[in-house]
Design an enzyme around this catalytic site. Structure first.
Site, PDB file in Angstrom:
ATOM      1  N   TYR A 259       1.262  -1.295  -0.115  1.00 48.32           N
ATOM      2  CA  TYR A 259       0.462  -0.070   0.200  1.00 48.32           C
ATOM      3  C   TYR A 259       1.233   1.181  -0.145  1.00 48.32           C
ATOM      4  O   TYR A 259       0.664   2.029  -1.036  1.00 48.32           O
ATOM      5  CB  TYR A 259      -1.196   0.185   1.209  1.00 48.32           C
ATOM      6  CG  TYR A 259      -2.183   0.778   1.160  1.00 48.32           C
ATOM      7  CD1 TYR A 259      -2.964   0.690   0.373  1.00 48.32           C
ATOM      8  CD2 TYR A 259      -2.086   2.326   1.569  1.00 48.32           C
ATOM      9  CE1 TYR A 259      -4.153   2.241   0.086  1.00 48.32           C
ATOM     10  CE2 TYR A 259      -3.542   2.985   1.419  1.00 48.32           C
ATOM     11  CZ  TYR A 259      -3.984   2.513   1.614  1.00 48.32           C
ATOM     12  OH  TYR A 259      -4.873   3.617   0.522  1.00 48.32           O
ATOM     13  N   GLU A 266       1.956   5.808  -7.038  1.00 49.05           N
ATOM     14  CA  GLU A 266       1.262   7.263  -7.332  1.00 49.05           C
ATOM     15  C   GLU A 266       1.865   8.763  -7.221  1.00 49.05           C
ATOM     16  O   GLU A 266       1.541   9.857  -7.943  1.00 49.05           O
ATOM     17  CB  GLU A 266      -0.004   7.153  -7.086  1.00 49.05           C
ATOM     18  CG  GLU A 266      -1.526   6.033  -6.921  1.00 49.05           C
ATOM     19  CD  GLU A 266      -2.421   5.806  -6.123  1.00 49.05           C
ATOM     20  OE1 GLU A 266      -3.326   6.526  -6.461  1.00 49.05           O
ATOM     21  OE2 GLU A 266      -2.523   3.809  -6.160  1.00 49.05           O
TER      22      GLU A 266
END
Length: 335
Positions: A259, A266
């Site tokens: 994660y 991103e």
């Protein structure tokens, strides 16, 4: 006791066995004639300390006494730890009936859902389709990585984007599932993750051809797919009440490294896209006179970059609580 001989004939229990007592080895024998008919096949169980003989009544009713003779034999004594008279049995039966009636009343108050099986079938199919989609993405990218090496980084978007578009567009249903109560998942983490991913996929990558050939696309898609190939089968099995412990562990552990790495990928994608949006002016908003001000989309991306890290923190905290709930030490019941 050695070689106990136990039989019931004409409603009389015959017992004979050799045993060691206070006077040494002796033959012990007795007979009991029962008050009412009993089954002719007694059940005998011998232990180191005692002998248990179980005799079944032919009819389930209360006897006035055990033996036909009114005077109880001297060697026969009741075991009051297991004694149950008629009044006690009636009270116990009454309590069980009241408990059963109360349970039926509680169940009748809970409205039955006529669409329960339909909802379960929908959730199973949804999770299965998503699992197959992300599995295709993961396997395709892995095979291409082994065959092409680093060259596979540069055309990831063109080979994978269609399937990723499908999976991420379908993922919007998870928000609807939470809104209408099909699942008990909290709404905010689902909204943040799905809209965050779709913003990266459809707006940043989908609208800029310059971003589609960058290696960061490979890492974004790869981290997303690995997380989901554990998450969706876990939910699919949960729908039918099955828990596979290795899968549960992976579901609530794999996100710990993946994660943050996905969030970092991103963020790199956003940083790389800011100069391109500034240069092209794409999605910039020009306000009418007399303000004559243009809101650059690149500025909104900088704000979104801050929100991205806040979202990572919120979702990380949520996932940590889930992991603690499912994999943490079980609380011992108080005796």
């Amino acid at each position: 006791l050695q070689n106990p001989d136990i039989a019931i004939t004409d409603n009389v229990l015959h017992f004979r066995a050799q045993g060691h007592g206070a006077k040494g080895d002796n033959i012990y024998e007795f007979q009991i004639e029962f008050l009412e008919p009993v089954e002719p096949k007694p059940v005998c169980r011998v232990t180191q300390r005692q002998l248990n003989i179980t005799v079944q009544k032919k009819e389930s009713n209360w006897w006035e006494r055990l033996t036909k003779q009114e005077k109880r034999p001297l060697f026969l004594a009741p075991d009051f730890d297991r004694w149950l008279d008629e009044s006690d049995a009636e009270m116990e039966l009454k309590e069980k009936e009241e408990e059963k009636i109360n349970k039926m009343k509680i169940e009748s108050r809970v409205p039955k859902d006529p669409f329960k099986h339909l909802k379960k079938g929908y959730l199973i199919m949804y999770n299965l389709v998503q699992f197959l989609g992300f599995s295709w993405i993961f396997v395709n990218m892995t095979v291409r990585l082994f065959i092409l090496g680093k060259d596979s980084f540069y055309d990831t978007f063109h080979t994978i984007a269609d399937m990723m578009y499908f999976c991420q567009a379908l993922a919007v249903m998870e928000i609807m599932n939470s809104l209408i109560g099909l699942v008990r998942s909290p709404l905010l983490p689902a909204v943040m993750q799905i809209f965050g991913r779709n913003f990266i996929l459809f707006v940043v990558l989908g609208s800029l051809e310059e971003m589609q050939s960058k290696p960061v696309v490979f890492f974004i898609f790869y981290f997303w797919s690995i997380i989901e190939i554990f998450r969706y089968p876990y939910y699919m099995l949960s729908c039918i009440g099955i828990e596979w412990k290795p899968l549960t562990w992976l579901r609530y552990t794999a996100w710990i490294p993946l994660y943050p790495l996905g969030g970092l990928a991103e963020a790199v994608c956003i940083v790389q896209s800011i100069p391109i949006f500034s240069e092209t002016g794409k999605f910039s908003l020009g306000l009418p006179n007399p303000l004559n001000v243009t809101i650059q989309f690149s500025f909104l991306l900088q704000v979104y970059l801050i929100a991205l890290f806040l979202g990572v923190f919120v979702n990380f905290r949520h996932l940590y609580k889930q992991r603690k709930h499912h994999l943490g030490p079980k609380k011992r019941k108080m005796k």
